[in-house]
Motif scaffolding. Structure first.
Motif: not given
Ligand SMILES: [Zn+2]
Ligand SMILES: [Zn+2]
Length: 244
Positions: A65, A60, A142, A166, A62
């Protein structure tokens, strides 16, 4: 084959740990799972050659990451990488990658790489192969921003690695990780329920359905890091190697 935890921290550097980045190598594979903001220094600290990596799988968008990619790509450019590189991740990855490149290094998204760079969209429950790496993404839960969110079930060299990414608990983690040789699972908190994240006790309640051959906990907050001595499971640490 082996998986090395280049970084197993959360977004806030809890415990002084680097952002999420796992390095998987074998006879015919060399790839990363996630590339958080601190990943390039973390790779170099472990003397892992970034130029030998063929594939980066992103769960993803964020920063902990994903935001290591501009550094990885610029380093590849300046070190005169020639080996092709594939970056694969959720829907929107091409746009999000250009945006993060521009935010961190203006005009860098417009630079033509000397090496062949492919940015590939992965869709939930559609298996894709990259050389000897077979990847099946599963949708996870998430929150509202930074998605879509994907857990990965990865087959390579006769071994099966699953990573939860996550997520709060979701049933898709069962097919994603069932009978995996290694299940790397988020355990953000011990028993406190936090929206969009997984607690260890929630994960434990489902382990009998998932039946991983090995479980390693990652992405732990201070709450979990303070309990490492009392846990009944293996917890990741930066630099740790799991032989598969
Ligand atoms: Zn994270
Ligand atoms: Zn996240």
């Amino acid at each position: 084959m082996q998986l090395q935890f280049v970084g197993c921290g959360d977004a806030f550097g809890s415990g002084g740990r680097y952002n999420t980045c796992f390095h998987v190598t074998g006879e015919s594979v060399n790839f990363l799972i996630d590339c958080g903001a601190s990943s390039l220094p973390a790779l170099k600290r472990l003397k892992i050659a970034p130029d030998a990596i063929d594939l980066v799988l992103i769960t993803h968008f964020h920063g902990d990451h994903f935001a290591g990619l501009p550094f990885l790509l610029l380093d590849a450019q300046f070190s005169r990488r020639t080996r092709p590189l594939v970056i694969a991740g959720p829907h929107g990855i091409e746009t999000r990658l250009a945006q993060v490149m521009e935010a961190l290094f203006e005009n860098s998204s417009k630079t033509k790489q000397r090496f062949e760079l492919s940015v590939v969209t992965l869709n939930p429950e559609q298996t894709r192969s990259f050389g000897a790496v077979k990847v099946t993404p599963y949708p996870v839960v998430h929150g509202e921003s930074g998605g879509p969110f994907l857990a990965y079930r990865i087959e390579a060299e006769g071994r099966l690695i699953a990573y939860s990414a996550d997520t709060e608990w979701t049933q898709t983690l069962i097919p994603a990780a069932r009978d995996a040789d290694l299940f790397v699972a988020e355990a953000y908190t011990y028993d406190r329920i936090v929206k969009n994240h997984l607690s260890l006790t929630t994960l434990e309640a489902h382990l009998a359905e998932i039946r991983p051959k090995r479980l390693v906990l990652t992405h732990m907050s201070d709450d979990m890091l303070g309990r490492l001595d009392t846990l009944a499971h293996t917890a990741a640490s930066d630099g740790m190697i799991v032989e598969l």
